[in-house]
Motif scaffolding. Structure first.
Motif, PDB file in Angstrom:
ATOM      1  N   SER A 171     -38.602  53.038 111.656  1.00  0.00           N
ATOM      2  CA  SER A 171     -37.575  51.997 111.761  1.00  0.00           C
ATOM      3  C   SER A 171     -37.404  51.517 113.194  1.00  0.00           C
ATOM      4  O   SER A 171     -37.446  52.300 114.145  1.00  0.00           O
ATOM      5  CB  SER A 171     -36.238  52.543 111.243  1.00  0.00           C
ATOM      6  OG  SER A 171     -35.193  51.641 111.485  1.00  0.00           O
ATOM      7  N   ASN A 172     -37.236  50.224 113.337  1.00  0.00           N
ATOM      8  CA  ASN A 172     -36.927  49.635 114.633  1.00  0.00           C
ATOM      9  C   ASN A 172     -35.434  49.808 114.900  1.00  0.00           C
ATOM     10  O   ASN A 172     -34.604  49.208 114.236  1.00  0.00           O
ATOM     11  CB  ASN A 172     -37.298  48.145 114.638  1.00  0.00           C
ATOM     12  CG  ASN A 172     -36.831  47.462 115.912  1.00  0.00           C
ATOM     13  OD1 ASN A 172     -36.674  48.104 116.938  1.00  0.00           O
ATOM     14  ND2 ASN A 172     -36.624  46.155 115.829  1.00  0.00           N
ATOM     15  N   GLU A 173     -35.097  50.632 115.871  1.00  0.00           N
ATOM     16  CA  GLU A 173     -33.690  50.917 116.155  1.00  0.00           C
ATOM     17  C   GLU A 173     -33.115  50.036 117.253  1.00  0.00           C
ATOM     18  O   GLU A 173     -31.991  50.249 117.689  1.00  0.00           O
ATOM     19  CB  GLU A 173     -33.531  52.395 116.530  1.00  0.00           C
ATOM     20  CG  GLU A 173     -33.883  53.355 115.398  1.00  0.00           C
ATOM     21  CD  GLU A 173     -33.065  53.108 114.138  1.00  0.00           C
ATOM     22  OE1 GLU A 173     -31.857  52.868 114.247  1.00  0.00           O
ATOM     23  OE2 GLU A 173     -33.657  53.128 113.038  1.00  0.00           O
ATOM     24  N   LEU A 174     -33.876  49.057 117.712  1.00  0.00           N
ATOM     25  CA  LEU A 174     -33.398  48.197 118.798  1.00  0.00           C
ATOM     26  C   LEU A 174     -33.020  46.816 118.288  1.00  0.00           C
ATOM     27  O   LEU A 174     -33.281  45.803 118.934  1.00  0.00           O
ATOM     28  CB  LEU A 174     -34.470  48.093 119.888  1.00  0.00           C
ATOM     29  CG  LEU A 174     -34.839  49.412 120.557  1.00  0.00           C
ATOM     30  CD1 LEU A 174     -35.900  49.190 121.618  1.00  0.00           C
ATOM     31  CD2 LEU A 174     -33.609  50.066 121.171  1.00  0.00           C
ATOM     32  N   VAL A 175     -32.397  46.752 117.124  1.00  0.00           N
ATOM     33  CA  VAL A 175     -32.019  45.469 116.548  1.00  0.00           C
ATOM     34  C   VAL A 175     -30.515  45.362 116.459  1.00  0.00           C
ATOM     35  O   VAL A 175     -29.784  46.355 116.465  1.00  0.00           O
ATOM     36  CB  VAL A 175     -32.624  45.287 115.140  1.00  0.00           C
ATOM     37  CG1 VAL A 175     -34.132  45.324 115.205  1.00  0.00           C
ATOM     38  CG2 VAL A 175     -32.105  46.342 114.178  1.00  0.00           C
ATOM     39  N   ASN A 176     -30.040  44.124 116.387  1.00  0.00           N
ATOM     40  CA  ASN A 176     -28.639  43.869 116.096  1.00  0.00           C
ATOM     41  C   ASN A 176     -28.489  43.675 114.597  1.00  0.00           C
ATOM     42  O   ASN A 176     -29.443  43.347 113.900  1.00  0.00           O
ATOM     43  CB  ASN A 176     -28.148  42.637 116.854  1.00  0.00           C
ATOM     44  CG  ASN A 176     -28.126  42.859 118.345  1.00  0.00           C
ATOM     45  OD1 ASN A 176     -27.814  43.951 118.817  1.00  0.00           O
ATOM     46  ND2 ASN A 176     -28.483  41.834 119.102  1.00  0.00           N
ATOM     47  N   ILE A 177     -27.290  43.849 114.104  1.00  0.00           N
ATOM     48  CA  ILE A 177     -27.094  43.756 112.661  1.00  0.00           C
ATOM     49  C   ILE A 177     -27.235  42.309 112.195  1.00  0.00           C
ATOM     50  O   ILE A 177     -26.992  41.362 112.936  1.00  0.00           O
ATOM     51  CB  ILE A 177     -25.727  44.322 112.241  1.00  0.00           C
ATOM     52  CG1 ILE A 177     -24.576  43.513 112.846  1.00  0.00           C
ATOM     53  CG2 ILE A 177     -25.611  45.782 112.620  1.00  0.00           C
ATOM     54  CD1 ILE A 177     -23.207  43.949 112.346  1.00  0.00           C
ATOM     55  N   ASP A 178     -27.647  42.155 110.958  1.00  0.00           N
ATOM     56  CA  ASP A 178     -27.811  40.844 110.338  1.00  0.00           C
ATOM     57  C   ASP A 178     -26.436  40.329 109.923  1.00  0.00           C
ATOM     58  O   ASP A 178     -25.686  41.017 109.238  1.00  0.00           O
ATOM     59  CB  ASP A 178     -28.721  40.972 109.120  1.00  0.00           C
ATOM     60  CG  ASP A 178     -28.931  39.649 108.413  1.00  0.00           C
ATOM     61  OD1 ASP A 178     -28.737  38.609 109.068  1.00  0.00           O
ATOM     62  OD2 ASP A 178     -29.279  39.663 107.226  1.00  0.00           O
ATOM     63  N   THR A 179     -26.098  39.135 110.358  1.00  0.00           N
ATOM     64  CA  THR A 179     -24.796  38.546 110.028  1.00  0.00           C
ATOM     65  C   THR A 179     -24.970  37.121 109.537  1.00  0.00           C
ATOM     66  O   THR A 179     -26.047  36.534 109.633  1.00  0.00           O
ATOM     67  CB  THR A 179     -23.868  38.531 111.245  1.00  0.00           C
ATOM     68  OG1 THR A 179     -24.462  37.725 112.278  1.00  0.00           O
ATOM     69  CG2 THR A 179     -23.623  39.932 111.780  1.00  0.00           C
ATOM     70  N   GLN A 180     -23.893  36.554 109.057  1.00  0.00           N
ATOM     71  CA  GLN A 180     -23.911  35.161 108.629  1.00  0.00           C
ATOM     72  C   GLN A 180     -23.993  34.244 109.845  1.00  0.00           C
ATOM     73  O   GLN A 180     -23.682  34.637 110.976  1.00  0.00           O
ATOM     74  CB  GLN A 180     -22.659  34.863 107.805  1.00  0.00           C
ATOM     75  CG  GLN A 180     -22.583  35.711 106.553  1.00  0.00           C
ATOM     76  CD  GLN A 180     -21.371  35.404 105.701  1.00  0.00           C
ATOM     77  OE1 GLN A 180     -21.481  35.251 104.507  1.00  0.00           O
ATOM     78  NE2 GLN A 180     -20.198  35.335 106.314  1.00  0.00           N
ATOM     79  N   LYS A 181     -24.380  33.015 109.578  1.00  0.00           N
ATOM     80  CA  LYS A 181     -24.688  32.081 110.653  1.00  0.00           C
ATOM     81  C   LYS A 181     -23.484  31.742 111.519  1.00  0.00           C
ATOM     82  O   LYS A 181     -23.628  31.440 112.703  1.00  0.00           O
ATOM     83  CB  LYS A 181     -25.283  30.805 110.042  1.00  0.00           C
ATOM     84  CG  LYS A 181     -25.771  29.799 111.063  1.00  0.00           C
ATOM     85  CD  LYS A 181     -26.391  28.616 110.353  1.00  0.00           C
ATOM     86  CE  LYS A 181     -26.799  27.538 111.349  1.00  0.00           C
ATOM     87  NZ  LYS A 181     -27.382  26.367 110.688  1.00  0.00           N
ATOM     88  N   ASN A 182     -22.288  31.766 110.945  1.00  0.00           N
ATOM     89  CA  ASN A 182     -21.115  31.366 111.721  1.00  0.00           C
ATOM     90  C   ASN A 182     -20.430  32.547 112.398  1.00  0.00           C
ATOM     91  O   ASN A 182     -19.295  32.439 112.842  1.00  0.00           O
ATOM     92  CB  ASN A 182     -20.104  30.642 110.824  1.00  0.00           C
ATOM     93  CG  ASN A 182     -19.569  31.547 109.721  1.00  0.00           C
ATOM     94  OD1 ASN A 182     -20.276  32.394 109.206  1.00  0.00           O
ATOM     95  ND2 ASN A 182     -18.317  31.347 109.360  1.00  0.00           N
ATOM     96  N   VAL A 183     -21.127  33.679 112.505  1.00  0.00           N
ATOM     97  CA  VAL A 183     -20.568  34.872 113.142  1.00  0.00           C
ATOM     98  C   VAL A 183     -21.251  35.110 114.480  1.00  0.00           C
ATOM     99  O   VAL A 183     -22.474  35.235 114.554  1.00  0.00           O
ATOM    100  CB  VAL A 183     -20.744  36.116 112.242  1.00  0.00           C
ATOM    101  CG1 VAL A 183     -20.242  37.368 112.962  1.00  0.00           C
ATOM    102  CG2 VAL A 183     -20.000  35.926 110.926  1.00  0.00           C
ATOM    103  N   LEU A 184     -20.468  35.151 115.540  1.00  0.00           N
ATOM    104  CA  LEU A 184     -20.966  35.486 116.869  1.00  0.00           C
ATOM    105  C   LEU A 184     -20.460  36.891 117.202  1.00  0.00           C
ATOM    106  O   LEU A 184     -19.265  37.164 117.102  1.00  0.00           O
ATOM    107  CB  LEU A 184     -20.446  34.478 117.895  1.00  0.00           C
ATOM    108  CG  LEU A 184     -20.896  34.638 119.355  1.00  0.00           C
ATOM    109  CD1 LEU A 184     -20.871  33.276 120.051  1.00  0.00           C
ATOM    110  CD2 LEU A 184     -20.031  35.616 120.133  1.00  0.00           C
ATOM    111  N   ILE A 185     -21.367  37.778 117.585  1.00  0.00           N
ATOM    112  CA  ILE A 185     -20.971  39.146 117.919  1.00  0.00           C
ATOM    113  C   ILE A 185     -21.267  39.442 119.377  1.00  0.00           C
ATOM    114  O   ILE A 185     -22.382  39.238 119.852  1.00  0.00           O
ATOM    115  CB  ILE A 185     -21.700  40.182 117.042  1.00  0.00           C
ATOM    116  CG1 ILE A 185     -21.410  39.941 115.559  1.00  0.00           C
ATOM    117  CG2 ILE A 185     -21.266  41.594 117.426  1.00  0.00           C
ATOM    118  CD1 ILE A 185     -22.050  40.956 114.636  1.00  0.00           C
ATOM    119  N   GLN A 186     -20.250  39.909 120.071  1.00  0.00           N
ATOM    120  CA  GLN A 186     -20.421  40.411 121.435  1.00  0.00           C
ATOM    121  C   GLN A 186     -20.372  41.941 121.374  1.00  0.00           C
ATOM    122  O   GLN A 186     -19.340  42.532 121.075  1.00  0.00           O
ATOM    123  CB  GLN A 186     -19.304  39.894 122.342  1.00  0.00           C
ATOM    124  CG  GLN A 186     -19.253  40.551 123.708  1.00  0.00           C
ATOM    125  CD  GLN A 186     -20.397  40.121 124.614  1.00  0.00           C
ATOM    126  OE1 GLN A 186     -20.402  39.006 125.114  1.00  0.00           O
ATOM    127  NE2 GLN A 186     -21.365  41.004 124.841  1.00  0.00           N
TER     128      GLN A 186
END
Length: 452
Positions: free
Chosen positions: A210-225
């Motif tokens: 598994s690639n552990e260096l990814v950010n979670i998959d979210t909907q298009k209108n969600v910005l995550i800091q």
């Protein structure tokens, strides 16, 4: 000398757009702003700040610095709250939520968010313990059963390990999915927590590839800091929230505010003044072309200046990579645009991005830039059209690092290159980023130059 790297950036946009449904009204309803704060620190709920469990055998996770009392925020969180109140946010605050309390608070908040009028802003701040594994991110609520998570390390597969995490913690993807995807609603999420993988090095994790260096998959209108990078711990202090509060105080477009905070945090990290390297899921993530503003005033004219924008891009890049010897030498950068309906706009977008790369090739260590089409057959049947903006075709570590720098230098591109494995577990080194979303609007004069 090894074979030179050829890095591709695919500029691919979904052909079909999501249709928004709702009842039309004759009078426009003013946008609203709501916020949810969930802050966990008293993990055994004894209302006292306990020292760390040196043996690591206790039933609960260690306490964090006190961040709230009886649903009243303290320290850096109070500073963020004060700035949001200045912009008329209606704020819900939850202090020391258990798993059910977290879920209930999020569900109720999501119902409110889904009923908001167009151009509204939703702001979510989580502070507490967190983990991330197999592309899944979790908030660890108070009284979460630490021994269950520890014992899951020895399970035979990642699916079983994630099932244990889901049983004791709150899956952030599941929580965020309760808020409907709407192009006219901005959802800003701040995750002020660790992202370490409790299963790292386990046989199940090693076998998964598994690639552990990814950010979670979210909907298009969600910005995550994110406060820190995937797989990393974060410091337990107010440095992050204090800087965010300062940038919020300036007002303006919320996407630009979050980008400014990310730039500031990244600069401090690069200078060795901050222990956590932040991650932002794109600077201009929201699909509305005129932004989502903390105030009703229009954006300052200077921010729309192409020269000022280019200067900001270069400044962001130099803050990230102050030492030229650390930059990867790229021989050839290829920008791919998807053929098919709407291809003219995508080609214009690709050409504009390529021009930026050419103008900054020396700073970015790029030898040449080529713009080429990606056929509709590959887009439709090769899987490209189904890739969301924060799940990428994957690069090796060096390429991923280089593309991340370019992504930071060109925030309008919303790139998020990450390293990992491709289809069937095979490594893929050719496609660097896929951008899925609506193409910008251009004048007819601009488009006519690219029509066949």
């Amino acid at each position: 000398m090894g074979k030179p790297s050829i890095v591709f950036v695919a500029v691919c946009f979904l052909v079909s757009l999501v249709a928004l449904t709702g009842t039309s009204t004759s009078a426009a309803v003013a946008p609203q702003r709501i916020a949810l704060f969930i802050s966990d620190w008293d993990y055994n709920l004894n209302r006292a700040l306990d020292g760390p469990d040196e043996k690591g055998t206790g039933p609960f996770f260690d306490d964090l610095p006190i961040s709230c009392r009886d649903d009243v925020p303290l320290g850096g969180l109070a500073a963020v709250r004060d700035q949001l109140q200045k912009f008329q946010f209606q704020i819900t605050y939850v202090c020391n939520a258990n798993q059910q309390g977290f879920a209930d608070a999020f569900s109720k908040f999501a119902q409110t968010a889904n009923a908001l009028p167009p151009k509204s802003i939703v702001f979510i701040y989580y502070s507490g313990h967190g983990i991330q594994a197999y592309g899944n991110a979790f908030a660890l609520p108070v009284r979460a059963a630490k021994p269950q998570l520890d014992n899951a390390y020895n399970l035979r597969n990642g699916t079983a390990q994630i099932a244990v995490a889901s049983a004791i913690a709150n899956d952030l993807q599941v929580s965020l999915a309760k808020i409907k995807q709407r192009a006219d609603l901005a959802v800003v999420v701040v995750l002020d927590n660790c992202r370490n993988n409790p299963f790292k090095g386990s046989q199940a994790q090693l076998d998964s590839g598994s690639n552990e260096l990814v950010n979670i998959d979210t909907q298009k209108n969600v910005l995550i800091q994110y406060r820190t990078r995937p797989s990393e711990f974060s410091a337990a202090n107010d440095a992050y929230s204090t800087i965010l509060a300062t940038e919020l105080s300036r007002g303006g477009d919320i996407g630009a505010v979050m980008q400014a905070a990310d730039d500031k945090l990244t600069s401090l990290y690069s200078a060795g003044a901050l222990g956590d390297e932040p991650t932002l899921n794109g600077a201009r993530l929201f699909s509305a072309s005129d932004g989502f503003y903390l105030t009703e005033a229009p954006p300052p004219t200077v921010l729309s200046s192409g020269k000022v924008r280019a200067k900001l891009m270069r400044a962001s890049y130099w803050n990230l990579v102050p030492d030229p010897s650390e930059r990867l030498k790229l021989v050839d950068m290829r920008v791919l645009w998807c053929q098919g309906p709407g291809e003219v706009e995508r080609r214009v977008y690709a050409e504009q991005f390529a021009n930026f790369l050419r103008l900054n090739a020396k700073d970015l260590d790029i030898k040449s830039v080529v713009v080429v089409p990606l056929s509709q057959a590959l887009n439709d049947f090769g899987g490209y059209g189904h890739v969301r903006r924060n799940i990428m075709r994957y690069d090796n570590a060096a390429e991923a690092a280089a593309l991340t720098k370019i992504a930071r230098a060109y925030p309008d591109g919303e790139f998020l290159p990450q390293k990992g494995k491709g289809k069937g577990g095979r490594p893929t080194h050719s496609v660097s980023a896929l951008v899925c979303g609506a193409a910008p609007e251009y004048s007819e004069d601009m488009l006519s130059k690219f029509r066949q």
